[in-house]
Write a protein that holds these residues in place. Sequence first.
Motif, PDB file in Angstrom:
ATOM      1  N   LEU A   1       4.970 -60.187  38.177  1.00 47.03           N
ATOM      2  CA  LEU A   1       4.626 -60.366  39.437  1.00 47.03           C
ATOM      3  C   LEU A   1       3.441 -58.862  39.516  1.00 47.03           C
ATOM      4  N   ASN A   2       3.365 -57.702  38.766  1.00 40.62           N
ATOM      5  CA  ASN A   2       2.761 -57.166  38.180  1.00 40.62           C
ATOM      6  C   ASN A   2       1.661 -57.779  37.542  1.00 40.62           C
TER       7      ASN A   2
ATOM      8  N   ASN B   1       5.602 -53.836  47.972  1.00 35.02           N
ATOM      9  CA  ASN B   1       6.113 -53.836  46.376  1.00 35.02           C
ATOM     10  C   ASN B   1       6.599 -52.489  45.689  1.00 35.02           C
TER      11      ASN B   1
ATOM     12  N   LEU C   1       7.776 -61.108  45.783  1.00 33.52           N
ATOM     13  CA  LEU C   1       8.867 -60.092  46.082  1.00 33.52           C
ATOM     14  C   LEU C   1       9.871 -60.134  46.682  1.00 33.52           C
TER      15      LEU C   1
ATOM     16  N   PRO D   1      10.322 -57.791  38.288  1.00 32.17           N
ATOM     17  CA  PRO D   1       8.635 -57.925  38.702  1.00 32.17           C
ATOM     18  C   PRO D   1       7.404 -57.150  38.006  1.00 32.17           C
TER      19      PRO D   1
ATOM     20  N   SER E   1      10.629 -53.725  44.154  1.00 32.09           N
ATOM     21  CA  SER E   1      10.116 -54.437  42.612  1.00 32.09           C
ATOM     22  C   SER E   1      11.121 -53.133  41.691  1.00 32.09           C
TER      23      SER E   1
ATOM     24  N   CYS F   1       3.103 -59.029  47.410  1.00 36.28           N
ATOM     25  CA  CYS F   1       4.051 -58.660  48.331  1.00 36.28           C
ATOM     26  C   CYS F   1       5.059 -60.113  48.869  1.00 36.28           C
TER      27      CYS F   1
END
Length: 485
Positions: free
Chosen positions: A185-186, A166, A241, A182, A170, A238
């Motif tokens: 998604l975070n 990850n 990403l 990123p 990212s 994960c």
Amino acid sequence: MATNNQLSKTDLLLEKVRSGGADMTGYEQISLTARLAIPAILAQISHVLMEYIDAAMVGRLGAEGAASIGLVATTTWLFWGVCSSIATGFSVQVAHKIGARKDKDARSILRQAFTTTLAFSLTLCLIACSISGHLPGWLGGEESIRSGASDYFLVFALTIPFFELNVLMSSMLRCSGNVKVPSMLNMLMCVLDVVFNFLFIFPTTEYHLLGMDIKIYGAGLGVMGAALGTATAEVIICSLLFYFLCFRSRKMSLFGRLSREKAKLQLFKPTGRVVKKAVKLGLPIACERVIMCGAQICTTMIVAPLGMFAIAANAFGVNAESLCYMPGYGIADAATTLVGQSVGAKRHDLAWRFAKITVVMGMAIMALMGVVMYVGAPLMMRIMTPVPEIVELGVDALRIEAFAEPLFAASIVCYGVFVGAGKTVIPSCMNFGSIWAFRIPLSLILAPTMGLNGVWLAMCIELCIRGLLFLWRLKSKKWLPKKEI
């Protein structure tokens, strides 16, 4: 290749950075900095807000549950820091290659990074699993919290490879100029973390809402549930990403239609040149993380004799303070991208201007957040725990720390600038030298008489000293490369 009409405003401005002859106005520099920093800041803030909810869930388990997680928190930071360092060694190379318009070389580095970091993280996973049963005792935790702390750390250990990937993916997206994916998604990972924690931590419960009885099923695993919730969220993110980086990224795609290179197995074989440079960049950061986290673990050992309430208040205080300093890390991410691509394009004058813009921006925002933390400390602590003794200790600690935030920002963002320039040795030495020379000795002196407040006062003094050192280093310009990359 995408045309100018297909590129976003951020991409167009980054193209100006990469074009040696393209001048950028002051407004364009500030605009590009903001476009990269704002999504990262929002992601960091959302992450902190979700951590607040996460901590509040754990806080409802009582002082023992909170102390179990707080006891091993600094050790998890140690492993996180080492994982981040190896990823940085590759992502900085990618930023330089993209700045030099060598996208094919950047993708080659990405392939090698996947192989190297996966092998590295699996090794860390085995080490962490092997010490999970002994760690709480080594840290001086009370017998009543050792079992929960050990279980929590074991689950964390098993997810280290996913965390490593990850961080790597990212940072690769950010260094290519894609901050939004990123960051989004975070944010999603934080939401998933809260949802899964709720399901795993608490038992099945019936709620009366709008005249209806609603049953929400839960596993009732307590501290272990908190670890499983985070682990599940890590695995899902994960996968997402990997899809966005390897199939959809305009510059970094390995398997999608945007990449012409065939993903043959031998292309993932690490080469000595790339790995050697990754080690050169990442090893100082790894050593710094180990030494600094070692100091944080020592701090935990200093706090542990102060009792269960102090351990929990210290852990919750760190979570609460992150609302202030996470925006600084968001700006530091932007600084690494901007300075890294400027250096790759051999535009050192532009790298210096971006360095000044990001540092001033970081200090201003964190100064404001320091005021928010001082005023809102009681609310922050009450959100995370209902235990009055923990709240009282945590409020005092946060109000002490609020005064250090502007200079803490200087150290965070300057570090991002130096990493982008590929200069990691001296900043790393400055970081761990500061914490060992000032924070630990001061904590040992002040803790016996001032308790937890003494530990946090030592932290405040050390962060101010560290910030001044980093500003001095920034002003010297000695971090700017003197030869071509």
